[in-house]
Write a protein that holds these residues in place. Structure first.
Motif, mmCIF file in Angstrom:
data_model
loop_
_atom_site.group_PDB
_atom_site.id
_atom_site.type_symbol
_atom_site.label_atom_id
_atom_site.label_comp_id
_atom_site.label_asym_id
_atom_site.label_seq_id
_atom_site.Cartn_x
_atom_site.Cartn_y
_atom_site.Cartn_z
ATOM 1 N N SER A 65 0.844 -1.191 0.000
ATOM 2 C CA SER A 65 0.000 0.000 0.000
ATOM 3 C C SER A 65 0.881 1.243 0.000
ATOM 4 N N GLU A 66 0.245 2.366 -0.304
ATOM 5 C CA GLU A 66 0.925 3.659 -0.313
ATOM 6 C C GLU A 66 1.765 3.850 0.954
ATOM 7 N N ALA A 118 6.998 3.142 -0.920
ATOM 8 C CA ALA A 118 6.351 2.951 -2.224
ATOM 9 C C ALA A 118 5.288 4.008 -2.451
ATOM 10 N N ARG A 119 5.298 4.562 -3.658
ATOM 11 C CA ARG A 119 4.199 5.402 -4.115
ATOM 12 C C ARG A 119 3.415 4.586 -5.146
ATOM 13 N N VAL A 120 2.129 4.416 -4.889
ATOM 14 C CA VAL A 120 1.274 3.748 -5.875
ATOM 15 C C VAL A 120 0.798 4.823 -6.841
ATOM 16 N N ASP A 135 5.630 -1.630 7.273
ATOM 17 C CA ASP A 135 4.372 -0.914 7.111
ATOM 18 C C ASP A 135 4.607 0.583 6.947
ATOM 19 N N ALA A 136 3.628 1.210 6.319
ATOM 20 C CA ALA A 136 3.707 2.658 6.103
ATOM 21 C C ALA A 136 3.600 3.395 7.428
#
Lengths: 834, 153
Positions: free
Chosen positions: A695-696, A713-715, A774-775
């Motif tokens: 996820s973002e 990560a950038r979605v 995790d973000a």
């Protein structure tokens, strides 16, 4: 006031086809400084991309306190981009600047005076020349010095030492532009002009995210788009860039497949009979061979390889085949990818087929990445000879030898000048022991960084690094030389459409820092490089002497500067070369008459086989009797050498974001720019992220056969199957070396280069991606650009990127008439003659 | 008719050259241009062998000629190390490719005498590629020679 971090391209000033682009003067002054407080405005141009926007620097009490665009200049009509507004002076006026030379003592870099540092360099240089000869010396320079500095370095290397091992980081950014023009037209030299944007009906951007790499040029396009008769736009890019969002056709092709697409476009133009048979007959050679190579490449065949619908390829071809005036621009998506020169030559070929050159709105812009890359190519501190001379032509070598008054045998011309990747290979093997790196940071910018770090760390390599800051590369040096930056020295440079600007010194450099020109001249003096008469090889005392010497070198060549003086450059607009007796006000666009520099006595190159890089040679080139005609050059497509497989199933590509330049040496020291894009990230398509459970903002590990990075990560809207990382994020601000979570995109890239231009391939590798944490929030990627998040139902929106109080600029419109070529060029009387 | 002797020789020589290109590609992985291009050129040689297939079927392939050992070029058994080793390996490839090149020329002569357009079309495509292989080898060797012979340790 406008927030120019949030609003990258500023306020629209729409205009119609064949109109003049309206003036908009952008200005920023430091907090608490009013216009009346400014002591003086000093003329310059911006060095934070290849656009070369003319500007004036505000000076108060010996410090740079602001900047504004120059309304009368042909390049920018008063505008500046976010990097120019917030990174130019902020990037050099920083407490981290090097203020003293450093030498390595017992493993540590310690401060010393200039005499100590230079003596150490000269001693080592003399010893090695005596012991092992000139081939032990290598020079790796930049796309950010001034013309005068490159020319000094070129004369030192080619006539003083006599080493073929000279190149610039221009190899990483613009070598393919030069190579494609040499192959197609016989010599380097941008055919088109920015004014072609004003007149075109269609604009093709090939691997060129202009909205982020040349923001002010993109403002010009946006103002045409906002006008009554917008040009149609075709975008070739795997990312959902701002260009793609405005495109009529977006071809989001797989990395590594450019040439297959280009073959299909050429084939379709020929099959539909959209070619201009008269132009092709009178001004070109080689159509039959071109036809044969593209024959198998139907739109369907290319669609299967490139991963885009055949109908989109046909639509793009129809726009190219039927528009009346077309501009094409090409950049790193082609230059840093596989078969770079062949793909870029196909762009030239499309224009030749339709006779789309040398007239308003009909032009090719083979772009540059860096502000002064053009000058490195002209002056020959890279893999070229000064004045676009041909290393295979003995008469050209004689000309240089006469000009410099040295033995022609001194000037290396037995083989092509050594390209950057090969210079590093020779250093790796120990046959180059002396490497002098100026104004570039290979420890972050070159491919396969683990290998590059090993080379720079070799104990028997004597490494000199000349820069503004203690970069990742400088930390490996034996001697570090503190250089003066922009605004602290005087010199000229030339932008991507041949416009020459003067940048005057506004303030003193900090501490003991010296201009790169002074450093090179000091080395030449200490080395006693002499002419055949025994006089000093370089007797210049300052930049204007160097410029006048360069003019002699450029005389009669395609890049003829003989009609330009420092005086003419002060006060008016920059001047596009060639500027000489025949063209006293310079030249807006080349090849109006369809006559190309392919005369064998005049051309810069006899050309290459585009598949292998084999040289054509003088005899074969003469035999084809081009006589001023352009050449259709191409090669068969082959897939990239590293394709996704079971272990590394995704395609990896690298690039830039609008808020940073290169390895953030300057832009990372600007608060507004750094806040907008503070740390590294990687972009994934929604489909891939979902499949991998990402996820973002999640921390992910991206691994290739060379190394790994670990970043959030950038979605985003990137094409599925493709992963993107910005290449700006090295380690100078996080401890100097990759720590537990490496961030430099080039940890993963592979060591491979185009066989003709020798430009490394940064845009194709196979990787695997896994989540490792995790973000803690969204990825630190801007929302204003191609890294914009893809909307995901049920998740909190990512906060928009803004600049706030520190990113306000004024924009003044409608107060000044728009400049027009050649009226805005200062005439020879105003500027005086040399 | 002895053309079948030369066709057999040519097909074998292309095979040998392909294997040798692969050998050099693997042996010189640290020279990326050599590594990748040698793989591409090996595939080109494979393609030449395939194009020769239909012609060989028509004329037959004689691999039991009188003195095959003396005409057949030996491929590279191993590769060498270091800058001079690279130069010598490329030079070996150059010799093998020259042998292929001149053999194509002889086959072209025979094809012309036979007015065999199919054979001549094959020759035209393949021999042009062999000529480019030779030019690339020469370009790369000329670049490498000064450093290998003068500066390398």
């Amino acid at each position: 006031m406008v927030d120019r971090i949030a609003n990258i391209w500023g306020t629209r000033t729409a205009y119609a086809r064949d109109g003049l682009w309206p003036v908009r003067v952008d200005q920023v002054l430091d907090d608490g400084i009013a216009e009346g407080d400014v002591d003086r405005w000093v003329q310059s141009a911006c060095v934070l991309c290849s656009n070369g926007c003319a500007c004036d620097i505000a000076v108060k009490d010996g410090a740079m306190v602001g900047i504004r665009g120059r309304a009368q200049d042909l390049v920018n009509h008063g505008r500046l981009g976010p990097k120019g507004l917030f990174g130019s002076r902020q990037g050099v006026s920083h407490k981290d600047r090097l203020t003293s030379p450093l030498v390595r003592e017992n493993g540590q870099l310690v401060e010393c005076d200039w005499d100590t540092a230079m003596r150490r360099i000269v001693d080592r240089s003399r010893d090695l020349l005596a012991e092992r000869g000139p081939l032990s010396h290598g020079f790796y320079t930049s796309g950010q010095l001034f013309l005068e500095e490159y020319y000094a370095l070129a004369v030192i290397g080619k006539a003083g030492i006599g080493t073929p091992h000279m190149d610039g980081n221009t190899r990483l950014c613009t070598a393919t532009a030069a190579a494609a023009m040499k192959e197609s037209f016989g010599a380097d030299g941008q055919p088109g002009s920015y004014t072609d944007i004003d007149s075109c009906d269609a604009l093709f951007l090939y691997g060129h995210n202009m909205a982020e790499t040349q923001t002010v040029l993109w403002s010009r396009v946006l103002d045409r788009i906002a006008g009554p008769d917008r040009p149609r736009i075709v975008c070739v890019d795997p990312r959902n860039t701002e260009v793609a969002r405005h495109a009529d056709v977006h071809l989001a092709i797989r990395p590594g497949t450019n040439l297959a697409l280009m073959h299909a476009l050429v084939r379709e133009v020929l099959a539909q009979g959209w070619d201009d048979a008269g132009y092709v007959r009178d001004h070109t050679l080689g159509l039959d061979a071109l036809r044969k190579v593209v024959e198998p490449w139907t739109a369907e065949a290319a669609a299967a390889v490139c991963g885009v619908p055949a109908s989109d390829i046909r639509d793009a071809a129809r726009i190219f085949g039927t528009s009346d005036r077309i501009v094409s621009t090409v950049l790193q998506g082609f230059y840093q990818s596989s078969q770079a020169t062949a793909a870029s030559c196909q762009v030239n070929n499309l224009h030749l087929l339709r006779g789309m050159l040398g007239a308003p709105g009909r032009g090719v812009l083979q772009m540059n990445g860096q502000p002064t890359a053009q000058n490195n190519r002209e002056c020959g501190a890279d893999g070229d000879l000064p004045g676009f001379r041909n290393w295979e032509n003995p008469d050209h070598i004689q000309e240089l030898a006469r000009l410099w008054n040295v033995d022609p045998m001194t000037i290396p011309h037995w083989a092509p000048p050594t390209h950057a990747m090969q210079i590093f290979r020779y250093a790796e093997q120990g046959s180059i022991d002396f490497l002098w790196i100026s104004a570039t940071n290979p420890a972050v910018s070159m491919p396969e960084l683990p290998r590059i770090r090993d080379i720079l760390a070799k104990p028997d390599l004597f490494l000199v690094v000349q820069d503004l800051y203690l970069t990742e590369t400088a930390q490996y040096a034996d001697v570090v030389l503190p250089a003066a930056g922009w605004g602290e020295k005087t010199g000229t440079f030339t932008n991507v459409n041949r416009i020459v600007h003067l940048s005057d010194q506004a303030v003193d450099p900090p501490g003991q820092a010296r201009s790169d020109l002074d450093i090179f001249l000091d080395y030449a003096r200490r080395m006693d490089f002499t002419t055949l008469n025994g006089g000093p090889l370089l007797d210049w005392t300052g930049p204007e002497d160097a410029f006048e010497a360069w003019k002699d070198c450029s005389r009669g060549r395609p890049c003829d500067y003989t009609g330009i003086t420092y005086g003419r450059l002060r006060g008016g607009s920059g001047i596009p070369w060639p500027c000489n007796e025949d063209h006293p006000n310079g030249t807006d666009r080349l090849y109006r008459d369809g006559v190309f520099p392919t005369d064998p006595d005049y051309c810069e190159s006899y050309g290459h086989d585009l598949l292998t890089g084999a040289t054509v040679g003088a005899q074969a080139f003469r035999a084809q009797d081009a006589g001023g005609r352009a050449l259709f050059k191409t090669a068969p497509f082959h897939p990239p050498h590293e394709e996704p497989d079971e272990d590394y199933p995704l395609r990896y590509t690298t690039g830039r974001t609008v808020y940073h330049f290169h390895t953030r040496t300057k832009t990372g020291r600007s608060r507004p720019l750094s806040d907008a894009a503070p740390r590294a990230w990687v972009e994934l398509a929604r489909e891939d992220a979902d499949r991998l459970g990402i996820s973002e903002g999640d921390l992910v590990r991206v691994t290739s056969r060379r190394g790994r990075i670990e970043v959030p990560a950038r979605v985003s809207g990137i094409a599925p199957g493709t992963v993107f990382a910005p290449f700006h994020y090295g380690y100078w601000d996080t401890g100097g070396r990759p720590g537990t979570h490496p961030t430099a995109a080039n940890e993963l890239t592979l060591t491979e280069w185009d066989p003709v231009s020798k430009q490394p391939m940064f845009k194709n590798a196979a990787v695997t991606v896994e989540k490792i944490g995790d973000a803690t929030g969204p990825a630190p990627a801007p929302t204003t650009t191609a890294s914009r998040p893809a909307a995901a139902p049920g998740t909190a929106p990512v906060p928009a990127t803004t600049g706030g109080d520190g990113a306000q600029a004024t924009e003044t419109t409608d107060t000044k008439p728009a400049p027009r070529f050649p009226d805005t060029i200062r005439n020879t009387t105003e500027g005086g003659r040399p | 008719m002895n053309l079948n002797i030369y066709l057999g020789m040519l097909r074998q020589a292309e095979n040998t050259l392909a294997d040798s290109f692969r050998q050099v590609a693997e042996g010189h992985g640290a020279e990326p241009d050599v590594h990748f291009l040698c793989r591409t050129l090996a595939a080109q040689c494979d393609g030449h062998g395939e194009l020769l297939g239909p012609v060989v079927q028509r004329y037959g392939e004689n691999s039991s000629d009188n003195e095959p050992e003396r005409l057949h070029a030996q491929g590279l058994a191993t590769t060498r190390n270091g800058p001079v080793g690279l130069l010598r390996d490329l030079q070996d490839l150059y010799l093998l490719a020259s042998f292929v090149d001149v053999t194509w020329t002889m086959v072209k002569q025979a094809g012309s005498a036979l007015r065999d357009n199919e054979l001549l079309a094959v020759v035209e495509k393949c021999d042009a590629e062999t000529a480019t292989q030779l030019r690339w080898l020469q370009t790369r060797m000329k670049q490498a020679a000064p450093q290998a012979l003068v500066a390398a340790r």
